[in-house]
Design an enzyme around this catalytic site. Structure first.
Site, mmCIF file in Angstrom:
data_model
loop_
_atom_site.group_PDB
_atom_site.id
_atom_site.type_symbol
_atom_site.label_atom_id
_atom_site.label_comp_id
_atom_site.label_asym_id
_atom_site.label_seq_id
_atom_site.Cartn_x
_atom_site.Cartn_y
_atom_site.Cartn_z
ATOM 1 C CB SER A 102 -0.887 0.221 1.238
ATOM 2 O OG SER A 102 -1.983 0.883 1.175
ATOM 3 C CG ASP A 245 -2.631 -0.251 -2.659
ATOM 4 O OD1 ASP A 245 -2.817 0.629 -2.208
ATOM 5 O OD2 ASP A 245 -3.482 -1.354 -2.126
ATOM 6 C CG ASP A 247 -5.951 0.839 -0.950
ATOM 7 O OD1 ASP A 247 -5.121 1.673 -0.688
ATOM 8 O OD2 ASP A 247 -6.049 -0.231 -0.281
#
Length: 448
Positions: A102, A245, A247
């Site tokens: 992440s 990533d 998100d």
């Protein structure tokens, strides 16, 4: 069953050190493949990753594990986490995997698992996988004629771009908008600029030259100063900063002022409530959500339900309460009408839709309330349990008593790294800072 490998967002750690070793990755593939094998059909798993150097190593080990138990493997290459979740469902896969740490820098990596519904696995299912990893894998190996195959899927990026574009209102376009997009040298470095350009925007992309080492390095949602500076330099209308990533997202108005996850939630809640698409009578935030958001929602006769930190816990509360909007201050925004997990690009498109509809600059449309002063400090420790120390407990109680009725204190251990997060908020910023400083000092003393 307890979990030692899995944290709040899958397995994560320093690459090539426990638990992020090829051996653990292979065992994860074998165990997860075993558990998600149902019936005699050829089971399939999809795998995406971000741009970290260690992604090649982890991916190869996972492929070995999955094929060893007879699963067909579809490899996407660099692709955002929400795209992997979406394609897990679209390709009718039994399991989805994202290789990413992440917002962490390149030396870390992680493994996130999604069920066939595109949702992150429950704590209980992760515990089952971990238990199987500790023994019994040999009995699940496929016979020679049932070993799985692996292949690359070349059109995965195009599929996600089209999916993202379909979430934008059909009657709107982004013509005339100058947009900066910072992709953090991560998984969205191709798809995010392409989607914005195809919707008509003039795009200025930064953080789009990954080299395996520069992911999240002084860029992206955790370091949005680069995006803000580019907005001012290009005299852009709007800025978007994704993490490694993709998100999570934070944004900036035309002046370069940051629009965090709480402000994004407020804007979407207001817009969706007005057009009748908001469900559940409010939205879901977390224990970290600013009290200013709560107060603003009350003026709209909407409620703020709070979940534990972590987007999958937000999703759980959303499902329980029938909400379709939820998220975190850090920029995980879950819009369940479109996605099963946080999606930075889709959240940004919903904010852009409001700007296009209202014809207002972001500095007017996206700053809907004044946040309460909130101070957050991270205290790293090497070992032990500082939160069990009597001195730390006493200082936390003292801080809470001091802010009683005027604010709140939240102290929690990170689920992904050896860090304790100390947060306080209240009407008096000086008092809030003093409370945090005193708790941090107590933790540092106990962690020696």
């Amino acid at each position: 069953m307890t979990r030692k490998l899995f944290g709040t967002d899958g397995i994560r750690g320093r690459a090539n050190s426990f638990p992020m070793t090829p051996e653990i990755a292979m065992k994860t593939g074998m165990a997860a493949g075993r558990i998600f094998t149902r019936g005699e059909h050829r089971h399939r798993v999809v795998i995406g990753k971000d741009t970290r150097l260690s992604g090649y190593m982890i991916e190869s080990a996972l492929v070995a594990g999955f094929t060893a138990v007879g699963m067909e493997v579809f490899q996407f290459g660099p692709l955002p986490t929400p795209a992997v979740a979406m394609l897990t469902r679209s390709l009718r896969a039994d399991l989805g995997v994202m290789i990413s740490a992440s917002h962490n820098q390149f030396h870390d990596n992680g493994i996130k698992l999604f069920g066939p519904d595109g949702r992150k696995l429950s704590d209980e299912r992760e515990a089952e996988i971990e238990e199987l990893m500790n023994g019994g894998l040999e009995t699940g190996l496929a016979k020679p004629d049932r070993i799985g195959r692996a292949k690359r899927v070349d059109d995965s990026q195009a599929r996600y771009i089209e999916f993202a574009k379909r979430t934008f209102p059909r009657n709107l376009r982004l013509e005339g908008l100058r947009i900066v997009i910072d992709c953090a040298h991560g998984a969205a470095y191709k798809v995010a600029p392409a989607a914005l350009w195809e919707l008509g925007a003039e795009v200025f992309a930064i953080g789009v030259t990954p080299d395996g080492f520069n992911i999240n390095l002084d860029c992206g949602s955790t370091a949005p100063a680069a995006m803000s500076a580019k907005v001012r330099e290009m005299r852009a209308d709007f800025g978007i900063a994704l993490d490694g990533d993709a998100d999570r997202v934070v944004m900036a108005d035309e002046r370069g002022r940051i629009i965090d996850g709480d402000q994004i939630l407020a804007l979407i809640a207001k817009s969706w409530s007005k057009n009748g698409t908001l469900k559940g009578g409010g939205i879901v935030g977390t224990v970290m959500s600013n009290a200013g958001l709560d107060r603003y929602l009350q003026t709209l006769d909407l409620k703020l339900a709070r979940a534990a930190v972590g987007d999958r816990y937000v999703v759980e509360v959303m499902n329980q309460g029938g909400f379709n909007v939820g998220g975190e201050q850090s920029g995980h925004i879950i819009l369940s009408d479109f996605s099963t997990t946080g999606d930075g690009l889709i959240a940004a498109l919903q904010v852009l839709a409001v700007l296009a509809q209202e014809g207002k600059p972001a500095s007017v449309a996206a700053h809907l309330y004044e946040p309460l002063p909130q101070v957050l400090e991270n205290v790293r420790y090497k070992s032990g349990a500082p939160l069990e120390d009597a001195r730390v407990k006493s200082q936390i109680e003292a801080g809470s008593a001091r802010l009683n009725g005027k604010g709140r204190v939240l102290v929690r251990k990170s689920g992904t790294e050896p860090v304790i997060r100390v947060m306080a908020e209240g009407d008096n910023e000086r008092e809030v800072r003093e409370v945090v400083r005193e708790i941090v000092a107590a933790i540092q003393d106990s962690a020696v």
